[in-house]
Design an enzyme around this catalytic site. Sequence first.
Site, short mmCIF file in Angstrom:
data_model
loop_
_atom_site.label_atom_id
_atom_site.label_comp_id
_atom_site.label_asym_id
_atom_site.label_seq_id
_atom_site.Cartn_x
_atom_site.Cartn_y
_atom_site.Cartn_z
CG ASP A 16 27.76 144.88 52.76
OD1 ASP A 16 27.94 143.73 53.22
OD2 ASP A 16 27.38 145.10 51.60
CG ASP A 240 31.01 144.21 50.52
OD1 ASP A 240 30.17 143.96 51.40
OD2 ASP A 240 31.10 143.55 49.46
O1 RIB Z 1 30.84 137.16 48.43
C1 RIB Z 1 31.10 138.25 49.26
C2 RIB Z 1 29.96 139.21 49.24
O2 RIB Z 1 28.80 138.59 49.75
C3 RIB Z 1 30.18 140.44 50.15
O3 RIB Z 1 29.53 141.54 49.58
C4 RIB Z 1 29.53 140.05 51.43
O4 RIB Z 1 29.06 141.19 52.16
C5 RIB Z 1 28.37 139.25 50.93
O5 RIB Z 1 27.34 140.16 50.59
CA CA Z 2 27.91 142.79 50.89
#
Ligand code: RIB
Ligand code: CA
Length: 310
Positions: A16, A240
């Site tokens: 993120d 992300d």
């Molecule tokens: O499965 C991957 C997702 O889950 C990503 O967004 C990571 O940041 C977690 O939130």
């Molecule tokens: Ca995430």
Amino acid sequence: MDKRKIILDCDPGHDDAVAIMLAGKNEKLDVQGITVVAGNQTLDNTTRNALNVVQCLGLDIPVYAGCGQPMVREKRNAGDIHGKSGLDGPVFEALTRTLEKKHAVEFIIRTLMDSDGDITMVTTGPMTNLAMAMRMEPRIIEKIHEIVLMGGAFANGNTTPSAEFNIFADAEAAYVCFNSGRPITMVGLDVTRKALCYPSIVERMSRVGNVASKLFADLMAHFCKAQKEVYGWEGGPLHDPVTIAYLIDPTVIQTKFVNAQIEIRSEQSYGRTNCDMFQYMQLKPTAHVAYEIDVQKFWNIIEEGIRSYS
Ligand code: RIB
Ligand code: CA
């Protein structure tokens, strides 16, 4: 050229954080706000992490705290990957940036209601904030230009055999969003698992030599170590930022317009994104599901994003 207005809803989380980095200074995007949700870690952690990232990168983007738990199920986090803080690894300066007073759900409602219907909702965590906004003020639904999410998979999950974390962490919220009738682009594990941040990629980005490249390297040092310990991979999948890369250059992924349903009633397959990639059921298509990624183009977009901080 008009910039594309987005609200980035996230649960920082290492990947993120890179999505925030990529969106923060891109000349094609106008980030209206960053809304934060519990997911990878508790809301206290994910909001602090979002503030640390925007402060470290010098981004003048407001940050709003959102929902601290899912709509129905019990809370679940991903501490095994992102650590106790949710952003283990980087050491930040003393935090002076503060959260906006307004709740994230209220910000999403107000911003969409005041808009001309030109705002894209990007979610890279559980979809709780967006779903709650839809429930609280249904009039925002027609105002959403597009929903672009990192989540789901038409193949295997990463939290259960059938479910990916963001959907599994609040499948009811995903169900609300996927049944909203708005254009959806689903960037799932099927493509993000190909965006593997190998040591050579970290070295490439580190050579840029600015504040973003240092943060990228510090984030990936922990993220990739954790991914190797949990999944045995030499490079961590940078999930992300693929959503932001798609907004910057849609040709970075290839999608198929299919019927996609969220499983919320099954014990074993709770949180499954059932994507009918071959239209077996002959149901109305509901989501543009990513099935291919141009990995080289993706890393070029990441490098350009990091260079935009020089
Ligand atoms: O499965 C991957 C997702 O889950 C990503 O967004 C990571 O940041 C977690 O939130
Ligand atoms: Ca995430």
